[in-house]
Motif scaffolding. Structure first.
Motif, PDB file in Angstrom:
ATOM      1  N   LEU A 112      31.157  43.443 -13.758  1.00 49.61           N
ATOM      2  CA  LEU A 112      30.147  44.491 -13.908  1.00 49.61           C
ATOM      3  C   LEU A 112      30.456  45.437 -15.065  1.00 49.61           C
ATOM      4  CD1 LEU A 112      29.710  45.430 -10.134  1.00 49.61           C
ATOM      5  CD2 LEU A 112      28.100  44.139 -11.534  1.00 49.61           C
ATOM      6  N   ARG A 113      31.656  45.346 -15.617  1.00 49.56           N
ATOM      7  CA  ARG A 113      32.026  46.255 -16.699  1.00 49.56           C
ATOM      8  C   ARG A 113      31.079  46.063 -17.885  1.00 49.56           C
ATOM      9  NH1 ARG A 113      36.769  44.596 -17.678  1.00 49.56           N
ATOM     10  NH2 ARG A 113      37.935  45.977 -16.304  1.00 49.56           N
ATOM     11  N   GLY A 114      30.595  47.179 -18.422  1.00 52.34           N
ATOM     12  CA  GLY A 114      29.658  47.135 -19.537  1.00 52.34           C
ATOM     13  C   GLY A 114      28.203  47.140 -19.104  1.00 52.34           C
ATOM     14  N   PHE A 115      27.933  47.149 -17.790  1.00 53.35           N
ATOM     15  CA  PHE A 115      26.551  47.158 -17.317  1.00 53.35           C
ATOM     16  C   PHE A 115      25.870  48.459 -17.731  1.00 53.35           C
ATOM     17  CE2 PHE A 115      23.236  48.180 -14.236  1.00 53.35           C
ATOM     18  CZ  PHE A 115      22.488  47.008 -14.242  1.00 53.35           C
ATOM     19  N   THR A 167      21.213  43.701  -9.090  1.00 52.86           N
ATOM     20  CA  THR A 167      21.338  42.689  -8.038  1.00 52.86           C
ATOM     21  C   THR A 167      21.788  41.360  -8.630  1.00 52.86           C
ATOM     22  OG1 THR A 167      19.637  43.736  -6.661  1.00 52.86           O
ATOM     23  CG2 THR A 167      20.116  41.409  -6.240  1.00 52.86           C
ATOM     24  N   LYS A 168      21.224  40.996  -9.763  1.00 54.58           N
ATOM     25  CA  LYS A 168      21.601  39.745 -10.439  1.00 54.58           C
ATOM     26  C   LYS A 168      23.082  39.744 -10.789  1.00 54.58           C
ATOM     27  CE  LYS A 168      20.455  36.928 -14.487  1.00 54.58           C
ATOM     28  NZ  LYS A 168      19.586  36.812 -15.694  1.00 54.58           N
ATOM     29  N   GLU A 169      23.585  40.879 -11.278  1.00 49.65           N
ATOM     30  CA  GLU A 169      25.006  40.962 -11.634  1.00 49.65           C
ATOM     31  C   GLU A 169      25.887  40.950 -10.385  1.00 49.65           C
ATOM     32  OE1 GLU A 169      26.068  40.656 -14.775  1.00 49.65           O
ATOM     33  OE2 GLU A 169      23.926  40.325 -15.094  1.00 49.65           O
ATOM     34  N   MET A 170      25.420  41.569  -9.300  1.00 51.88           N
ATOM     35  CA  MET A 170      26.174  41.548  -8.052  1.00 51.88           C
ATOM     36  C   MET A 170      26.273  40.131  -7.497  1.00 51.88           C
ATOM     37  SD  MET A 170      27.517  44.405  -7.128  1.00 51.88           S
ATOM     38  CE  MET A 170      27.410  46.196  -7.312  1.00 51.88           C
ATOM     39  N   ILE A 171      25.244  39.323  -7.689  1.00 56.27           N
ATOM     40  CA  ILE A 171      25.293  37.924  -7.262  1.00 56.27           C
ATOM     41  C   ILE A 171      26.408  37.196  -8.012  1.00 56.27           C
ATOM     42  CG2 ILE A 171      24.056  35.734  -7.347  1.00 56.27           C
ATOM     43  CD1 ILE A 171      21.499  37.288  -6.746  1.00 56.27           C
ATOM     44  N   ARG A 172      26.547  37.474  -9.311  1.00 56.52           N
ATOM     45  CA  ARG A 172      27.627  36.871 -10.092  1.00 56.52           C
ATOM     46  C   ARG A 172      28.988  37.248  -9.505  1.00 56.52           C
ATOM     47  NH1 ARG A 172      27.967  38.838 -15.595  1.00 56.52           N
ATOM     48  NH2 ARG A 172      29.451  37.143 -15.860  1.00 56.52           N
ATOM     49  N   VAL A 173      29.133  38.515  -9.097  1.00 55.14           N
ATOM     50  CA  VAL A 173      30.395  38.967  -8.499  1.00 55.14           C
ATOM     51  C   VAL A 173      30.657  38.223  -7.202  1.00 55.14           C
ATOM     52  CG1 VAL A 173      31.612  40.935  -7.493  1.00 55.14           C
ATOM     53  CG2 VAL A 173      30.260  41.247  -9.579  1.00 55.14           C
ATOM     54  N   ILE A 174      29.645  38.122  -6.355  1.00 56.10           N
ATOM     55  CA  ILE A 174      29.790  37.423  -5.081  1.00 56.10           C
ATOM     56  C   ILE A 174      30.163  35.963  -5.306  1.00 56.10           C
ATOM     57  CG2 ILE A 174      28.475  36.541  -3.107  1.00 56.10           C
ATOM     58  CD1 ILE A 174      27.017  39.233  -3.039  1.00 56.10           C
ATOM     59  N   ALA A 191      24.833  45.930  -2.079  1.00 58.63           N
ATOM     60  CA  ALA A 191      25.915  46.426  -2.925  1.00 58.63           C
ATOM     61  C   ALA A 191      25.353  47.180  -4.130  1.00 58.63           C
ATOM     62  CB  ALA A 191      26.802  45.276  -3.385  1.00 58.63           C
ATOM     63  N   GLY A 192      24.298  46.634  -4.722  1.00 51.71           N
ATOM     64  CA  GLY A 192      23.671  47.314  -5.843  1.00 51.71           C
ATOM     65  C   GLY A 192      23.108  48.665  -5.443  1.00 51.71           C
ATOM     66  N   ARG A 193      22.534  48.726  -4.256  1.00 49.26           N
ATOM     67  CA  ARG A 193      21.988  49.998  -3.773  1.00 49.26           C
ATOM     68  C   ARG A 193      23.088  51.034  -3.585  1.00 49.26           C
ATOM     69  NH1 ARG A 193      19.851  48.534   1.058  1.00 49.26           N
ATOM     70  NH2 ARG A 193      21.723  49.218   2.156  1.00 49.26           N
ATOM     71  N   THR A 212      17.176  47.897 -10.617  1.00 47.35           N
ATOM     72  CA  THR A 212      17.512  47.346  -9.298  1.00 47.35           C
ATOM     73  C   THR A 212      17.681  45.832  -9.360  1.00 47.35           C
ATOM     74  OG1 THR A 212      16.346  49.124  -8.141  1.00 47.35           O
ATOM     75  CG2 THR A 212      16.745  47.092  -6.910  1.00 47.35           C
ATOM     76  N   SER A 213      16.718  45.144  -9.944  1.00 52.35           N
ATOM     77  CA  SER A 213      16.804  43.678 -10.016  1.00 52.35           C
ATOM     78  C   SER A 213      17.907  43.233 -10.957  1.00 52.35           C
ATOM     79  CB  SER A 213      15.455  43.103 -10.465  1.00 52.35           C
ATOM     80  OG  SER A 213      15.070  43.593 -11.735  1.00 52.35           O
ATOM     81  N   ARG A 214      18.113  43.960 -12.058  1.00 52.50           N
ATOM     82  CA  ARG A 214      19.175  43.589 -12.996  1.00 52.50           C
ATOM     83  C   ARG A 214      20.540  43.726 -12.352  1.00 52.50           C
ATOM     84  NH1 ARG A 214      20.465  46.058 -17.079  1.00 52.50           N
ATOM     85  NH2 ARG A 214      19.488  48.111 -16.746  1.00 52.50           N
TER      86      ARG A 214
END
Length: 256
Positions: free
Chosen positions: A114-117, A86-93, A61-63, A82-84
């Motif tokens: 993800l708003r404000g990323f 991915t970490k936020e996408m994990i929170r969404v999941i 998803a991050g990609r 990329t790693s940052r």
């Protein structure tokens, strides 16, 4: 994991120790771990399999999100974006309250997390742009827009040394995380001198298909340039160019 010290830096494997180079320097770690076949089939590793599945979804998803905004990210992303992300996408999941663990998705999660990323942690939008702006997403019309009331660039925008002008940039995207597809448009202002002049209000409008059924994402950023003998040269190192997610709208969670 250990950090390599000394004059000579190693890369490769010696015995059970692997030596490798990362953005954090030269590191070393001992080989080991549980057999892959056991992780795949042993009931004791059910949680591990679930975590691995969701981590993979977060990475994909991050990609997709990074690829959608690639044109702006070329000069506005840090080495660890990329790693940052991915970490936020994990929170969404993990916010998905519909699907069971291991099968949770970004689509069913709360994407407004993800708003404000900031895609460039070295230059956050909130620490660079100090004039008010109004993001808006109109799903029916298919428009993702930014309105900036009249402002004085020299006092409301913090530019790096050497920058004489700035572009205000925006992009809007409709993203399908399941199919890993997207539709995106990019808009930019004219070059604005970083001076004491009063600039008129700016409207940046990005269009996608109207009545879109996908997740809608809106980003805002700055691109600093330098004027030399009448020619404009982008500051290509990107270290000072911010880009941030300022509005998100999901089909089943109408937020902007």
């Amino acid at each position: 994991m250990a950090r390599q010290k000394g004059i000579m830096k190693l890369e490769g494997t010696i015995g059970d120790v692997s030596f490798y180079k990362t953005s954090d320097g030269y590191l070393a770690r001992e080989k080991g771990g549980v057999d892959a076949e056991r992780i795949k089939n042993d009931p004791a590793f059910q949680r591990t399999r679930e975590n691995g599945s969701e981590f993979g979804k977060a990475g994909r998803a991050g990609r997709v999100l990074r690829t959608a905004f690639r044109l702006l990210l070329q000069n506005a992303a840090d080495k660890k974006v990329t790693s940052r992300l991915t970490k936020e996408m994990i929170r969404v999941i993990q916010s998905d309250s519909i699907n069971e663990r291991g099968k949770r998705t970004v689509t069913a999660g709360n994407q407004s997390l993800l708003r404000g990323f900031d895609f460039n942690i070295n230059s956050k939008l909130s620490a660079t742009l100090f004039t008010p702006y109004v993001p808006a997403i109109d799903r029916a019309a298919g428009t993702l827009s930014i309105n900036i009331p009249e402002f004085v660039p020299g006092t409301t925008i913090v530019g790096p040394q050497g920058a004489t002008h700035v572009k205000i940039v925006s992009a809007g995207a409709a993203i399908n995380f399941e199919d890993e597809t997207f539709e995106v448009t990019v808009t930019k202002s004219n070059d604005l001198a970083l001076g004491s002049q009063l600039e008129e209000a700016i409207d940046l409008s990005n269009a996608v298909a109207p009545n879109n059924e996908q997740s809608l994402y809106l980003v805002l950023g700055l691109e600093f340039v330098q004027s030399v003998n009448g020619e404009m040269y982008p500051l290509k190192n990107g270290g000072f160019n911010p880009l941030s997610l300022v509005a998100i709208n999901q089909p089943d969670l109408e937020e902007g």
